[in-house]
Write an enzyme that holds these catalytic residues in place. Structure first.
Site, short mmCIF file in Angstrom:
data_model
loop_
_atom_site.label_atom_id
_atom_site.label_comp_id
_atom_site.label_asym_id
_atom_site.label_seq_id
_atom_site.Cartn_x
_atom_site.Cartn_y
_atom_site.Cartn_z
N ASP A 1 0.81 -1.23 0.00
CA ASP A 1 0.00 0.00 0.00
C ASP A 1 0.85 1.28 0.00
O ASP A 1 0.63 2.16 0.82
CB ASP A 1 -0.92 0.03 1.23
CG ASP A 1 -1.67 -1.27 1.44
OD1 ASP A 1 -2.12 -1.85 0.45
OD2 ASP A 1 -1.80 -1.69 2.61
N GLU B 1 -11.69 0.11 -3.21
CA GLU B 1 -10.82 0.66 -2.18
C GLU B 1 -9.63 1.35 -2.86
O GLU B 1 -9.55 1.44 -4.08
CB GLU B 1 -10.31 -0.44 -1.24
CG GLU B 1 -9.44 -1.48 -1.92
CD GLU B 1 -9.04 -2.62 -1.01
OE1 GLU B 1 -9.45 -2.63 0.18
OE2 GLU B 1 -8.32 -3.53 -1.47
#
Length: 350
Positions: A40, A250
């Protein structure tokens, strides 16, 4: 026998080396760091240096499920490098879950920003009631350590904060994620602990939307209401829940190119990175297409950054571990076409 055995071992070693080389060459890019697992990545340039703010994956022994409980991170490490693919420095623990007064478990994908002489680290973590909120921590050093505010940002919820500062100095936070990110449990404005585990389950209605909120001048709170990110097709119609190849899941990110706002995100269970283009920070954003094919591993999460006139995408896959919860950060060039579209990136070949 000894000679034959020795030759056999040599051949096996050669075959293994060849296989490893082939495996390595099937990836577009290599991990920027291998001593720890990272994912991420939110990348920024501060003081002429590239800083990467990733999740820190660990083997916590938590069983895997669709809620993402196996992503059981406990702290953040900040990485830096002088240039793309240059030597990476791991600055150690910048913030630990034990130093966040209101935190319960699972430190997921963070982001960072700089303003007013202060660096801000934004992070999602479940509170002691197991509800994801978004917190903020501050430091005078981009590498930390960071000190968390005593409470989460008022009005925040769900996961994946991404902070974009526009050319006029205004900053906005984009956030949200369905399934384990709990966005679907906020459909009525209040958290429903017994709500859906996936999405709205209203297949032929508009899909759940990412959220956006303008940040206050001190970067510690929201300045006004949380709004839906308007994501539409080229006919101006909202994308539907059953449109898993295009709808938001997301991993929101925002970058600006030639005066246009690019809202990029993950489609989650179909594993694409997609983008939509708008004229304002709030949208509407018109869906344009996908720009990265699925990586190795279930999750896909990115950031996009301009460095010395070129654009780069920071992302992750599971090359080092082969396990979906133990990932590694990578970087490769991202190219905009003359018409403003983004060229397709193929991260690996099976």
């Amino acid at each position: 026998m000894a000679i034959a055995s020795s030759c056999q071992q040599a051949n096996q070693k050669k075959e293994k080396e060849t296989a490893n080389t082939a495996k390595k060459s099937s990836y577009l890019s290599q991990p920027i760091i291998s001593k720890i697992y990272t994912a991420d990545p939110s990348a920024h340039v501060f003081n002429g240096k590239i800083y990467v703010y990733p999740s820190h994956d660990i083997e916590a022994g938590t069983p895997e499920n669709d809620n993402g409980d196996h992503f059981d991170m406990r702290d953040y490490h900040i990485l830096s490098m002088d240039s793309v693919n240059g030597k990476v420095t791991d600055h150690g623990v910048a913030l630990s879950i034990k130093d966040i007064p209101w935190a319960g478990r699972q430190l997921w994908a963070p982001d960072a920003a700089f303003k007013n002489g202060t660096y801000y680290l934004y992070f999602p973590v479940k509170d002691k009631s197991d509800v994801f909120r978004i917190g903020v921590a501050t430091s005078k050093n981009p590498a930390g350590p960071f000190k968390a505010e005593p409470e989460p940002i008022k009005g925040s919820f769900s996961i994946d904060p991404a902070v974009f500062t526009d050319t006029d100095g205004a900053s906005y936070m984009y956030f949200g994620g369905i399934w384990g990110g709990q966005l679907q449990r906020w459909d009525n404005g209040k958290y429903d602990a017994n709500g859906s585990k996936t999405d709205s389950q209203k297949e032929n209605e508009p899909a759940l939307s990412a959220k956006v909120a303008k940040l206050s001048s001190d970067m510690l709170s929201f300045d006004g209401e949380v709004k839906d990110v308007q994501l539409v097709d080229k006919q101006g119609k909202a994308l539907l829940t059953n449109d898993h190849d295009r709808r938001f899941f997301e991993g929101a990110w925002m970058h600006k190119f030639n005066g246009k706002y690019y809202f990029t995100y993950s489609t989650g269970d179909t594993h694409y990175l997609a983008y939509a283009i708008g004229d304002k920070p709030y949208g509407p954003f018109v869906y344009e297409g996908t720009f990265m094919k699925p990586v190795q591993g279930w999750t896909t999460h990115h950031s996009i950054l301009e460095i010395k006139g070129k654009w780069y995408i920071f992302y992750h896959d599971t090359q080092l571990s082969g396990k979906t919860h133990l990932r590694n950060v990578k970087v490769t060039e991202l190219k905009h076409n003359a018409d403003g579209t983004i060229q397709m990136i193929e991260p690996w070949v099976e």
